[in-house]
Write an enzyme that holds these catalytic residues in place. Structure first.
Site, PDB file in Angstrom:
ATOM      1  N   GLY A  71     -45.537  34.259 -30.850  1.00 21.21           N
ATOM      2  CA  GLY A  71     -45.009  35.084 -29.765  1.00 21.21           C
ATOM      3  C   GLY A  71     -45.074  36.562 -30.106  1.00 21.21           C
ATOM      4  N   THR A  72     -44.795  36.890 -31.351  1.00 24.79           N
ATOM      5  CA  THR A  72     -44.822  38.291 -31.772  1.00 24.79           C
ATOM      6  C   THR A  72     -46.215  38.883 -31.579  1.00 24.79           C
ATOM      7  OG1 THR A  72     -43.066  37.857 -33.366  1.00 24.79           O
ATOM      8  CG2 THR A  72     -44.405  39.831 -33.742  1.00 24.79           C
ATOM      9  N   ASN A 150     -33.144  35.525 -25.794  1.00 26.07           N
ATOM     10  CA  ASN A 150     -33.067  34.532 -26.870  1.00 26.07           C
ATOM     11  C   ASN A 150     -31.651  34.340 -27.388  1.00 26.07           C
ATOM     12  OD1 ASN A 150     -34.249  37.232 -27.534  1.00 26.07           O
ATOM     13  ND2 ASN A 150     -33.575  36.681 -29.595  1.00 26.07           N
ATOM     14  N   GLN A 178     -38.795  32.488 -24.541  1.00 31.58           N
ATOM     15  CA  GLN A 178     -37.682  31.542 -24.438  1.00 31.58           C
ATOM     16  C   GLN A 178     -37.657  30.794 -23.109  1.00 31.58           C
ATOM     17  OE1 GLN A 178     -35.657  30.471 -26.719  1.00 31.58           O
ATOM     18  NE2 GLN A 178     -36.039  31.968 -28.341  1.00 31.58           N
ATOM     19  N   GLY A 199     -45.455  28.553 -29.286  1.00 32.48           N
ATOM     20  CA  GLY A 199     -45.434  27.094 -29.376  1.00 32.48           C
ATOM     21  C   GLY A 199     -44.157  26.514 -29.971  1.00 32.48           C
ATOM     22  N   HIS A 200     -43.621  27.188 -31.011  1.00 32.77           N
ATOM     23  CA  HIS A 200     -42.517  26.528 -31.734  1.00 32.77           C
ATOM     24  C   HIS A 200     -41.206  26.526 -30.977  1.00 32.77           C
ATOM     25  CE1 HIS A 200     -40.322  30.024 -33.754  1.00 32.77           C
ATOM     26  NE2 HIS A 200     -41.397  30.636 -33.295  1.00 32.77           N
ATOM     27  N   THR A 236     -61.513  32.522 -35.863  1.00 35.67           N
ATOM     28  CA  THR A 236     -61.693  31.091 -35.581  1.00 35.67           C
ATOM     29  C   THR A 236     -60.359  30.488 -35.168  1.00 35.67           C
ATOM     30  OG1 THR A 236     -63.514  30.994 -37.121  1.00 35.67           O
ATOM     31  CG2 THR A 236     -62.484  28.896 -36.565  1.00 35.67           C
ATOM     32  N   CYS A 324     -34.100  35.804 -36.394  1.00 33.92           N
ATOM     33  CA  CYS A 324     -34.803  36.898 -37.057  1.00 33.92           C
ATOM     34  C   CYS A 324     -33.823  37.942 -37.568  1.00 33.92           C
ATOM     35  CB  CYS A 324     -35.773  37.556 -36.102  1.00 33.92           C
ATOM     36  SG  CYS A 324     -36.445  36.407 -34.926  1.00 33.92           S
TER      37      CYS A 324
HETATM   38  N1  PLP Z   1     -39.734  36.883 -28.029  1.00 33.67           N
HETATM   39  C1  PLP Z   1     -38.613  36.152 -27.918  1.00 33.67           C
HETATM   40  C2  PLP Z   1     -37.764  36.287 -26.687  1.00 33.67           C
HETATM   41  C3  PLP Z   1     -38.241  35.275 -28.937  1.00 33.67           C
HETATM   42  O1  PLP Z   1     -37.124  34.559 -28.831  1.00 33.67           O
HETATM   43  C4  PLP Z   1     -39.073  35.180 -30.089  1.00 33.67           C
HETATM   44  C5  PLP Z   1     -38.679  34.325 -31.222  1.00 33.67           C
HETATM   45  O2  PLP Z   1     -37.523  34.026 -31.424  1.00 33.67           O
HETATM   46  C6  PLP Z   1     -40.246  35.950 -30.135  1.00 33.67           C
HETATM   47  C7  PLP Z   1     -40.542  36.791 -29.085  1.00 33.67           C
HETATM   48  C8  PLP Z   1     -41.174  35.871 -31.304  1.00 33.67           C
HETATM   49  O3  PLP Z   1     -41.869  34.658 -31.317  1.00 33.67           O
HETATM   50  P1  PLP Z   1     -42.536  34.124 -32.680  1.00 33.67           P
HETATM   51  O4  PLP Z   1     -41.421  33.609 -33.519  1.00 33.67           O
HETATM   52  O5  PLP Z   1     -43.464  33.019 -32.237  1.00 33.67           O
HETATM   53  O6  PLP Z   1     -43.248  35.266 -33.270  1.00 33.67           O
END
Ligand code: PLP
Length: 391
Positions: A71-72, A150, A178, A199-200, A236, A324
């Site tokens: 996501g980041t 989140n 989320q 994905g996670h 890849t 985080c």
């Molecule tokens: N954006 C939101 C709203 C999230 O909750 C998160 C992860 O907690 C992220 C971005 C980042 O995703 P990733 O952990 O896959 O980098």
């Protein structure tokens, strides 16, 4: 010891059905999807099928899906890719309650000469749509606003936000990490230009994400290299995880309505149960539309970390804020932005439920939490002060 995992906004367990589809990709379907031989072709078809499944969950075209590492990365690629497409524009609009993947990037951009407007939220966690409208100027390259928070689960009104941004003519990136898999999305009727998912958060593995890029949206890629992902993300492909993400999206689409109904019943039972059993606690964002799996509760005069530790001793895994930020002793920026009282802000716990939680687990948490809070309050000088003050 009993183990109860209620930290599903931090990450989810990989669904067995997802793992099952991934396994052949390690030793049998191991070709490079860009290769022209049979090994590559077979895998290429699988990757395309995954792309179709992700697109189907979002109401998108498969060619609008770019696979990323998380996501980041999706958030960074969306923001940097848009800014690079409009070099003459130097203004970004976002909110004070974004995930650090957006917020810290915006702070970094300020250091590079961009101006960033951070929209405030009220005590319910909601932004003011008039403030959004006023913030967008002709110099605004991009508006980046999350769909669901989140920490609190507060859901922003995506349709109205999109409409305002479209009327003002800016590009809209939505961090829907989320929300995807928890609330229905249809990008055919919601003209967001860019949207991030991970994905996670929906029972696929960690280390796979996707960025939706609407057709004809200007985008300068972040990674420079080969022609993968239609030239929008070189490297890849992480084939097993892409296949896993595709399956997770198919499962989410099939199960979402029923699963969210079930989770809301469990979440409400947990929330009500705690409010009934524990004095001086509150639900942050409780008045707003929220994700049905999330509750964020503040307990007066206790430390969130201490609650977490005692919960953990009972086998219960929750979170003191976002995962985080959990090594950071500062109070959560989301709760600060919402104006949660100082006496309660440090005693915040997020319970985020998921597919595998049961009613019995909720009963177990309800059995344990009142004595944990009471024990900590007995040791807390803040609590005796509060009790004295309230008689
Ligand atoms: N954006 C939101 C709203 C999230 O909750 C998160 C992860 O907690 C992220 C971005 C980042 O995703 P990733 O952990 O896959 O980098």
């Amino acid at each position: 010891m009993r183990e109860v995992y209620v930290d599903n906004n931090a990450t989810t367990r990989v669904a067995p059905e997802v793992l099952e589809e991934m396994l052949p990709c390690f030793c049998d379907l191991y070709g490079n999807p860009s290769s022209l031989h049979r090994f590559g072709g077979q895998v290429g078809e699988k990757v395309w099928e995954a792309r179709e499944r992700v697109a189907d969950l979002l109401g998108a075209h498969p060619d609008e899906i770019v696979f990323t590492s998380c996501g980041t990365e999706s958030d960074n690629a969306a923001i940097l890719g848009t800014l690079a497409s409009y070099p003459e524009k130097r203004h970004v609009v976002t909110t004070t309650v974004e995930h650090p993947a957006v917020l810290n990037l915006c702070r970094h951009l300020e250091g590079k000469g961009y101006t960033v407007t951070y929209l405030s939220v009220d005590h319910t966690g909601m932004i003011d749509l008039d403030e959004l409208q006023e913030a967008i100027t002709r110099d605004t390259a991009l508006v980046s606003i999350m769909y669901a928070n989140n920490e609190t689960g507060v859901v922003f009104p995506l349709e109205e936000i999109t409409q305002i941004i479209k009327e003002k003519g800016a590009v809209f990136h939505c961090d829907a990490v989320q929300a995807v898999g928890k609330i229905p999305l249809d990008l055919r009727s919601t003209p967001v230009e860019l949207l991030s998912l991970s994905g996670h958060k929906l029972h696929a593995p960690k280390g796979i994400g996707a960025l939706y890029i609407r057709r004809r949206t200007p985008f300068v890629p972040f990674f420079i290299g080969g022609h993968q992902e239609g030239g929008r993300r070189a490297g890849t492909e992480n084939v097993p995880s892409i296949i896993g993400l595709g399956k997770a999206c198919a499962l989410a689409k099939e199960a979402m309505a029923e699963e969210q109904r079930r989770l809301q019943i469990l979440r409400d039972k947990l929330e009500r149960g705690i409010l009934e059993r524990v004095p001086s606690c509150l639900v942050n964002g409780g008045q707003s539309r929220r994700l049905s799996n999330t509750t964020n509760m503040s307990f007066e005069a206790v430390e969130g970390e201490a609650i977490l530790l005692l919960l953990s001793e009972e086998g219960i895994a929750a979170s003191a804020g976002s995962a985080c930020a959990s090594s950071d002793p500062k109070p959560s920026h989301v709760l600060v932005a919402m104006g949660v009282p100082q006496t309660a802000i440090h005693g915040t716990i997020r319970f985020s439920l998921g597919r595998y939680n049961t009613k019995e687990e909720i009963d177990y948490i309800l059995e344990k939490i009142p004595s944990i809070i009471q024990r900590l309050r007995e040791l807390s000088p803040l609590w005796s002060e509060e009790k004295r003050a309230t008689g």
